[in-house]
Design a protein around this motif. Sequence first.
Motif, PDB file in Angstrom:
ATOM      1  N   SER A 167      -8.108  -3.357   9.682  1.00 50.15           N
ATOM      2  CA  SER A 167      -9.316  -4.089   9.340  1.00 50.15           C
ATOM      3  C   SER A 167     -10.498  -3.172   9.077  1.00 50.15           C
ATOM      4  O   SER A 167     -11.563  -3.641   8.727  1.00 50.15           O
ATOM      5  CB  SER A 167      -9.668  -5.060  10.468  1.00 50.15           C
ATOM      6  N   GLY A 168     -10.347  -1.865   9.243  1.00 53.78           N
ATOM      7  CA  GLY A 168     -11.404  -0.907   8.974  1.00 53.78           C
ATOM      8  C   GLY A 168     -11.058  -0.044   7.786  1.00 53.78           C
ATOM      9  O   GLY A 168     -10.036  -0.220   7.120  1.00 53.78           O
ATOM     10  N   SER A 169     -11.928   0.932   7.485  1.00 56.75           N
ATOM     11  CA  SER A 169     -11.690   1.817   6.355  1.00 56.75           C
ATOM     12  C   SER A 169     -10.913   3.057   6.739  1.00 56.75           C
ATOM     13  O   SER A 169     -10.744   3.946   5.912  1.00 56.75           O
ATOM     14  CB  SER A 169     -13.036   2.222   5.747  1.00 56.75           C
ATOM     15  N   ARG A 170     -10.442   3.148   7.973  1.00 60.27           N
ATOM     16  CA  ARG A 170      -9.697   4.318   8.429  1.00 60.27           C
ATOM     17  C   ARG A 170      -8.687   3.876   9.473  1.00 60.27           C
ATOM     18  O   ARG A 170      -8.978   3.013  10.310  1.00 60.27           O
ATOM     19  CB  ARG A 170     -10.646   5.363   9.015  1.00 60.27           C
ATOM     20  N   VAL A 171      -7.510   4.463   9.434  1.00 56.40           N
ATOM     21  CA  VAL A 171      -6.481   4.162  10.401  1.00 56.40           C
ATOM     22  C   VAL A 171      -5.743   5.452  10.735  1.00 56.40           C
ATOM     23  O   VAL A 171      -5.564   6.317   9.865  1.00 56.40           O
ATOM     24  CB  VAL A 171      -5.499   3.088   9.866  1.00 56.40           C
TER      25      VAL A 171
ATOM     26  N   ILE B 289       1.647   9.010   0.175  1.00 55.98           N
ATOM     27  CA  ILE B 289       1.176   7.637   0.301  1.00 55.98           C
ATOM     28  C   ILE B 289       1.394   6.919  -1.025  1.00 55.98           C
ATOM     29  O   ILE B 289       1.234   7.519  -2.106  1.00 55.98           O
ATOM     30  CB  ILE B 289      -0.320   7.600   0.712  1.00 55.98           C
ATOM     31  N   ILE B 290       1.803   5.660  -0.949  1.00 61.16           N
ATOM     32  CA  ILE B 290       2.068   4.835  -2.126  1.00 61.16           C
ATOM     33  C   ILE B 290       1.293   3.533  -1.952  1.00 61.16           C
ATOM     34  O   ILE B 290       1.303   2.933  -0.875  1.00 61.16           O
ATOM     35  CB  ILE B 290       3.576   4.551  -2.294  1.00 61.16           C
ATOM     36  N   VAL B 291       0.628   3.096  -3.036  1.00 58.61           N
ATOM     37  CA  VAL B 291      -0.128   1.855  -3.020  1.00 58.61           C
ATOM     38  C   VAL B 291       0.710   0.762  -3.680  1.00 58.61           C
ATOM     39  O   VAL B 291       1.361   0.985  -4.692  1.00 58.61           O
ATOM     40  CB  VAL B 291      -1.473   2.014  -3.746  1.00 58.61           C
TER      41      VAL B 291
ATOM     42  N   LYS C 280      -0.640  12.916  -1.669  1.00 58.41           N
ATOM     43  CA  LYS C 280      -1.514  12.555  -0.567  1.00 58.41           C
ATOM     44  C   LYS C 280      -2.748  11.780  -1.021  1.00 58.41           C
ATOM     45  O   LYS C 280      -3.657  11.568  -0.234  1.00 58.41           O
ATOM     46  CB  LYS C 280      -1.955  13.805   0.190  1.00 58.41           C
ATOM     47  N   ARG C 281      -2.764  11.347  -2.274  1.00 59.72           N
ATOM     48  CA  ARG C 281      -3.866  10.527  -2.777  1.00 59.72           C
ATOM     49  C   ARG C 281      -3.286   9.476  -3.700  1.00 59.72           C
ATOM     50  O   ARG C 281      -2.493   9.784  -4.602  1.00 59.72           O
ATOM     51  CB  ARG C 281      -4.901  11.381  -3.508  1.00 59.72           C
ATOM     52  N   ALA C 282      -3.676   8.230  -3.464  1.00 55.68           N
ATOM     53  CA  ALA C 282      -3.193   7.138  -4.291  1.00 55.68           C
ATOM     54  C   ALA C 282      -4.300   6.098  -4.382  1.00 55.68           C
ATOM     55  O   ALA C 282      -4.706   5.523  -3.361  1.00 55.68           O
ATOM     56  CB  ALA C 282      -1.929   6.525  -3.702  1.00 55.68           C
ATOM     57  N   GLY C 283      -4.793   5.864  -5.614  1.00 57.50           N
ATOM     58  CA  GLY C 283      -5.865   4.900  -5.792  1.00 57.50           C
ATOM     59  C   GLY C 283      -7.125   5.322  -5.053  1.00 57.50           C
ATOM     60  O   GLY C 283      -7.631   6.439  -5.242  1.00 57.50           O
ATOM     61  N   ASP C 284      -7.636   4.434  -4.228  1.00 59.24           N
ATOM     62  CA  ASP C 284      -8.841   4.734  -3.434  1.00 59.24           C
ATOM     63  C   ASP C 284      -8.508   5.243  -2.046  1.00 59.24           C
ATOM     64  O   ASP C 284      -9.374   5.253  -1.168  1.00 59.24           O
ATOM     65  CB  ASP C 284      -9.709   3.469  -3.315  1.00 59.24           C
TER      66      ASP C 284
ATOM     67  N   ARG D 172     -13.658   4.222  -1.309  1.00 56.62           N
ATOM     68  CA  ARG D 172     -14.529   3.412  -2.154  1.00 56.62           C
ATOM     69  C   ARG D 172     -15.685   2.807  -1.359  1.00 56.62           C
ATOM     70  O   ARG D 172     -15.668   2.779  -0.130  1.00 56.62           O
ATOM     71  CB  ARG D 172     -13.740   2.294  -2.838  1.00 56.62           C
ATOM     72  N   ASN D 173     -16.686   2.308  -2.071  1.00 52.35           N
ATOM     73  CA  ASN D 173     -17.854   1.693  -1.462  1.00 52.35           C
ATOM     74  C   ASN D 173     -17.523   0.253  -1.048  1.00 52.35           C
ATOM     75  O   ASN D 173     -16.867  -0.478  -1.790  1.00 52.35           O
ATOM     76  CB  ASN D 173     -19.020   1.707  -2.448  1.00 52.35           C
TER      77      ASN D 173
END
Length: 654
Positions: free
Chosen positions: A2-6, A21-23, A42-46, A66-67
């Motif tokens: 539920s947050g922007s970091r896990v 990581i896969i989106v 190690k980067r996918a989308g936002d 993202r914002n």
Amino acid sequence: MSGSRVNSFFLGNPSGVNFSIIVSPIDEETGKLQLANCSGSKRAGDWNLNVTPGMNASKVTISLTRNLQLCLPNATDCCTTPLCLVETLQVLACRDSVMLAHLLIQAEIYANSSFTGNVSENATIIPNQVFHPLGSCPCDLTAGACDVRCCCDLECTPDLKQLFNESCFTGVFGGDVNPPFDQLCSSQSMEYTPDWFPFLCVQSSLNNTPFLGYFYRGSISTRRVPPFKILLQTSPGKLFTGYRQGDPIVTEENEYFTIPQQSMAGQCVGNAPVAYLQNFDVKCLTNLASYKEGLPHDVRINSGTGDFIQQTVIYRTITDTGKFITESESLHTAEVLCQNVTFAEHYIFIWKDKNIERINVTVFLGSLCDGETLTQRFTVKFLSLKSTNAAELCGNPGYQVGKSVKAANMNASDTFGSLNIWQPAGRGLCTSATYTPVLFGLDSLSGCILEVDINEDCSLLRGNVTEKLNSLIQATHVGKRDNASYSDLNDWVEIIRLDPFNSDTNVSSGNLKGICPDIPANLNIRIIFAVVGAVQGIPQQEILAVQISYSTVIWQFQCGLICENSISFLPITASVQFIKVPAQPPIPMTRYQMNYTEFDCNRNDVCWPQLFYPLTRFYTGEPYYQSLAKGLSLAFLVLLAAIMSNPWFSKLWK
């Protein structure tokens, strides 16, 4: 999430392991999870993936870049709806194109409701709360934005209110600024309304409500007082009357005398006041970057009579720093910055009655370098001026909350014993855990992790766990009081031990590989105590009984997607519970008290047995001589009325 970091952890050797990581790994047509491969990044989308490797565990952090602000007019890179993002993520751990583990994450994130726009500079006129309510919605604290759980906030849209519609703030803070009060004639909130209520109720509009001024009066502001600043009686002829047990010690500057101590959260507080007749021994972790000096040792202390005494300080140098330096990084000697700091401070307060006679301080200094972790130690002991040894610590013989429980081993030549719980360190393994004493009056729960092999013999595992738990209890008796004498057996109570396995219990040997039943993984320590008296108004608490029991669990080998390790973990715990009982058995209720409850003072507002309570010594609402004079005056008036109502008095008057 539920947050922007896990955060998550990968257990195992991280050497050669690639994380990706896969989106959106779910097929939109079939709704099934797509077959994952190890070709991701190690980067996918936002989303960003960050891995912090360790010895046998790696910390995996997934963060959103993202914002999350709601869109303002003509704004971009923002959330157009309150439900900002709904995505499914999959984190893979691969070695040589072979998947070792995967983590599925469902991200459902809402936009931030905090206000980032411009706020008007116009001053808000706050009405006097004595005559007018502060506002129709006191929980509306943020201008131009919706406050969570504030259902009366006009900035909250219906979609936002659905998120917290069932948990809105209630009462005055939630917007009910003029609720009907119980004394109102039209109020029906009382379950039981007496017969005389219509004669004494209040008929008033809700504008004139007792809830006016429920918060603070706007015309009065609080004073800004420095921290730990107190007011003392400084006028001539009114000297300081002395300390009582638990009172904070005061300096010459009318401030608290502070020494670093541990808080309830386990962290060290540098400006904690020292309480009179309360000993402590704490250890605090620090490094060169966060090191701070405490109070200077030239501060004079109020002795309790209005006089001030100087501390007697002895400085010593630490040569063997191995007991204090717990961690050191491998840095070149030429590049290391070192500083002379305080390693330990030992305070001894010599006291008599309500006053402090002397203060002896021993300060141990040493060199602390950059990259090292220092374990500072601070101790405070109160010794009576009349005592001939260090065994007498305070005037109250009973236990005080926070003091160590005294234990003894009467079966050994050295009768000194210990009653401890674990204090885990590092990875929390039992092999590296240390002990901390059981503190009186503080319920606690601690534990550690025991490494168990998949081929572990169940009988040996039970014996190993029992041995670990029994190592905490190196005693056969516990002191009834804090000043219990080792030479007097009457000062001690025997520890009642309930063995985990008795003759009536059939313990299974566990024939299945990786499963062992009846493992005594939980140690339960129950201490029964009572208040048996008081010394200078401080309760004297005494231990009546101590019981030790075990709770068993079924251990099963835990395995991930690939069982490449043959080592699993078994958490074992130790809990301490203090149970307070009355010193004397309560007096049983009589049949009269059971049947005629209207005379029970604990169940009724009107208590006839306490009719003459204001005339007793227990009444402290006003001085005794005033209550006695009023009582005698009332008795005289009653007697005079009785005499004047008598028939012979009217004949005598005629």
